[in-house]
Design a protein around this motif. Sequence first.
Motif, PDB file in Angstrom:
ATOM      1  N   PHE A 301       0.848  -1.188   0.000  1.00 12.23           N
ATOM      2  CA  PHE A 301       0.000   0.000   0.000  1.00 12.23           C
ATOM      3  C   PHE A 301       0.890   1.247   0.000  1.00 12.23           C
ATOM      4  N   PRO A 302       1.630   1.467  -1.085  1.00 14.33           N
ATOM      5  CA  PRO A 302       2.659   2.512  -1.103  1.00 14.33           C
ATOM      6  C   PRO A 302       2.109   3.930  -1.054  1.00 14.33           C
ATOM      7  N   ARG A 303       0.842   4.120  -1.350  1.00 13.71           N
ATOM      8  CA  ARG A 303       0.263   5.469  -1.319  1.00 13.71           C
ATOM      9  C   ARG A 303      -0.494   5.741  -0.018  1.00 13.71           C
ATOM     10  N   SER A 304      -0.275   4.869   0.967  1.00 18.23           N
ATOM     11  CA  SER A 304      -0.880   5.052   2.289  1.00 18.23           C
ATOM     12  C   SER A 304       0.225   5.420   3.273  1.00 18.23           C
ATOM     13  N   PRO A 305       0.259   6.655   3.764  1.00 19.53           N
ATOM     14  CA  PRO A 305       1.337   7.055   4.668  1.00 19.53           C
ATOM     15  C   PRO A 305       1.381   6.244   5.951  1.00 19.53           C
ATOM     16  N   MET A 306       0.248   5.659   6.335  1.00 22.76           N
ATOM     17  CA  MET A 306       0.182   4.858   7.557  1.00 22.76           C
ATOM     18  C   MET A 306      -0.761   3.686   7.356  1.00 22.76           C
ATOM     19  N   VAL A 307      -0.388   2.515   7.889  1.00 21.72           N
ATOM     20  CA  VAL A 307      -1.311   1.390   7.994  1.00 21.72           C
ATOM     21  C   VAL A 307      -1.083   0.709   9.338  1.00 21.72           C
ATOM     22  N   GLY A 308      -2.132   0.110   9.860  1.00 21.91           N
ATOM     23  CA  GLY A 308      -2.020  -0.710  11.056  1.00 21.91           C
ATOM     24  C   GLY A 308      -2.112  -2.169  10.648  1.00 21.91           C
ATOM     25  N   VAL A 309      -1.114  -2.947  10.997  1.00 23.86           N
ATOM     26  CA  VAL A 309      -1.046  -4.353  10.580  1.00 23.86           C
ATOM     27  C   VAL A 309      -1.226  -5.239  11.810  1.00 23.86           C
ATOM     28  N   ASP A 310      -2.192  -6.164  11.734  1.00 26.32           N
ATOM     29  CA  ASP A 310      -2.400  -7.120  12.813  1.00 26.32           C
ATOM     30  C   ASP A 310      -1.608  -8.380  12.501  1.00 26.32           C
ATOM     31  N   LEU A 311      -0.649  -8.684  13.364  1.00 28.42           N
ATOM     32  CA  LEU A 311       0.190  -9.863  13.204  1.00 28.42           C
ATOM     33  C   LEU A 311      -0.261 -10.973  14.134  1.00 28.42           C
ATOM     34  N   LEU A 312      -0.289 -12.184  13.604  1.00 34.70           N
ATOM     35  CA  LEU A 312      -0.604 -13.374  14.391  1.00 34.70           C
ATOM     36  C   LEU A 312       0.711 -14.088  14.678  1.00 34.70           C
ATOM     37  N   VAL A 314       3.172 -16.920  15.763  1.00 40.43           N
ATOM     38  CA  VAL A 314       3.075 -18.382  15.838  1.00 40.43           C
ATOM     39  C   VAL A 314       4.463 -18.937  16.160  1.00 40.43           C
ATOM     40  N   SER A 315       4.518 -20.247  16.358  1.00 39.60           N
ATOM     41  CA  SER A 315       5.794 -20.932  16.618  1.00 39.60           C
ATOM     42  C   SER A 315       6.544 -20.290  17.786  1.00 39.60           C
ATOM     43  N   HIS A 316       5.797 -20.078  18.901  1.00 37.92           N
ATOM     44  CA  HIS A 316       6.414 -19.515  20.109  1.00 37.92           C
ATOM     45  C   HIS A 316       7.089 -18.181  19.819  1.00 37.92           C
ATOM     46  N   TRP A 317       6.361 -17.306  19.117  1.00 40.59           N
ATOM     47  CA  TRP A 317       6.795 -15.946  18.826  1.00 40.59           C
ATOM     48  C   TRP A 317       7.950 -15.889  17.827  1.00 40.59           C
ATOM     49  N   ARG A 318       8.215 -16.965  17.126  1.00 39.38           N
ATOM     50  CA  ARG A 318       9.338 -16.967  16.182  1.00 39.38           C
ATOM     51  C   ARG A 318       8.931 -16.518  14.787  1.00 39.38           C
ATOM     52  N   ARG A 319       7.652 -16.621  14.452  1.00 38.53           N
ATOM     53  CA  ARG A 319       7.175 -16.220  13.133  1.00 38.53           C
ATOM     54  C   ARG A 319       5.858 -15.469  13.294  1.00 38.53           C
ATOM     55  N   ALA A 320       5.403 -14.850  12.199  1.00 35.10           N
ATOM     56  CA  ALA A 320       4.125 -14.135  12.252  1.00 35.10           C
ATOM     57  C   ALA A 320       3.442 -14.198  10.901  1.00 35.10           C
ATOM     58  N   LEU A 321       2.120 -14.259  10.940  1.00 38.55           N
ATOM     59  CA  LEU A 321       1.273 -14.154   9.759  1.00 38.55           C
ATOM     60  C   LEU A 321       0.483 -12.853   9.865  1.00 38.55           C
ATOM     61  N   VAL A 322       0.065 -12.319   8.746  1.00 38.84           N
ATOM     62  CA  VAL A 322      -0.738 -11.100   8.741  1.00 38.84           C
ATOM     63  C   VAL A 322      -2.213 -11.474   8.759  1.00 38.84           C
ATOM     64  N   GLY A 323      -2.904 -11.002   9.794  1.00 34.23           N
ATOM     65  CA  GLY A 323      -4.338 -11.258   9.897  1.00 34.23           C
ATOM     66  C   GLY A 323      -5.186 -10.168   9.258  1.00 34.23           C
ATOM     67  N   GLU A 324      -4.764  -8.914   9.400  1.00 34.98           N
ATOM     68  CA  GLU A 324      -5.518  -7.781   8.863  1.00 34.98           C
ATOM     69  C   GLU A 324      -4.543  -6.657   8.508  1.00 34.98           C
ATOM     70  N   VAL A 325      -4.988  -5.797   7.588  1.00 40.24           N
ATOM     71  CA  VAL A 325      -4.311  -4.525   7.334  1.00 40.24           C
ATOM     72  C   VAL A 325      -5.378  -3.449   7.455  1.00 40.24           C
ATOM     73  N   ASN A 326      -5.132  -2.482   8.340  1.00 34.69           N
ATOM     74  CA  ASN A 326      -6.140  -1.501   8.715  1.00 34.69           C
ATOM     75  C   ASN A 326      -5.781  -0.109   8.191  1.00 34.69           C
ATOM     76  N   ALA A 327      -6.692   0.497   7.465  1.00 36.22           N
ATOM     77  CA  ALA A 327      -6.465   1.846   6.964  1.00 36.22           C
ATOM     78  C   ALA A 327      -6.483   2.877   8.086  1.00 36.22           C
ATOM     79  N   PHE A 328      -7.199   2.578   9.176  1.00 34.45           N
ATOM     80  CA  PHE A 328      -7.338   3.523  10.279  1.00 34.45           C
ATOM     81  C   PHE A 328      -6.880   2.867  11.585  1.00 34.45           C
ATOM     82  N   GLY A 329      -5.709   2.271  11.553  1.00 35.98           N
ATOM     83  CA  GLY A 329      -5.248   1.468  12.691  1.00 35.98           C
ATOM     84  C   GLY A 329      -4.363   2.198  13.671  1.00 35.98           C
TER      85      GLY A 329
END
Length: 381
Positions: A301-312, A314-329
């Motif tokens: 989202f290169p034309r968005s100066p800010m985004v809020g990303v929800d990370l999930l 996993v693997s005892h905090w060793r990795r993460a998946l993206v659950g959501e990307v929020n325009a107003f986060g």
Amino acid sequence: MTPPQLVVLGCPGHRRVTLFAAAARAAGRPEPVVLPWSAVLSGRYELPPGAVVRIDSPGEDPEADRLLRGPVLGEGYAPTRVEGGPAWYAGVLAALRGLAARPGVRLLGDPEEIAVMFDKRRTHAALAAAGVPVPPALPGGLPSSFEELRERLAAARLRRVFLKPVHGSSASGVVALEFGPRGQVQATTSVELTPEGLHNSLTVRRYRGVPEVAELVDRLAPEGLHVEQWVPKSGQGGHSADLRVLVVGGRATHVVVRTSRHPMTNLHLGGARGELAVARAAAGSAWPELPAVAEAAARCFPRSPMVGVDLLPVSHWRRALVGEVNAFGDLLPNLPGLADGPTPGLDTYAAQLASPAYLNALSDVPRPGRVDASESSPCSI
């Protein structure tokens, strides 16, 4: 030359607007002009010449929500209503596109990228195409009924999934659905079923058994349900946990840990802020990889100066998946910027005002059009 006027498209009096205005004053900026969402949706508004418009959430504005969603089954406006997501989405995009078409107006944000972020199918597809890790999604189209969903989940060998209304936000209409080995079914959600419609509740509840769960899913299906595998998240203090990462100008600036005994960690549903230091210690040397995943999502989202990303996590905090990307986060009160980040100690709004996108847009040399946060995007949106 007079600097451009900063305008905030938002809900007058809401803390999103007042906190941003306080940050602007602290940065030595003039008081931003507040442009109500309800005025834009009604088509009754004027803008100062050369306005630079920050796009904020239309949420918690009863008049804006009424204009976007319309009546509830003929019973009038209800602020807790779940239904009406497709109408809300169409109305928001029409308003933003109309605003972007006004001569001389510059938007801090891009309507077409907001369109992707408020469509969970498109967000998931864009992230996956760019190689950003996301939970597996149920293939095929959106399920139209509980029976169809149950058959497709069985074929995909999925027993635990999240159902997410395509255009929802703040966990509105989200259902954590799980099937037992002998046909049992349970749904965990904040949705309350009433004869007048579906309503958001601050109480997370469970529906058990096929009749109850089928009614819930069948009544949510017209909203469009994006279905993702329920990924077991890492925990903290005996509760499940995830991360909200604010990315400003392509860099992770703020991180908050959210914990809950429920599958949904949203703070308004009983979740609580966890300990960032504890999460970092649990991740150890793998910690830098987590905010890097959020930054990779933001590059879509290169034309968005800010985004809020929800990370999930996993693997005892060793990795993460993206659950959501929020325009107003960015509504994260009293959260200082990461000590090792680009804006240490600044709150989320001060960090944005100090970013190149804002500094360039509010300079004495206005340039028409949208404000780009970066030059290119690896995503097809």
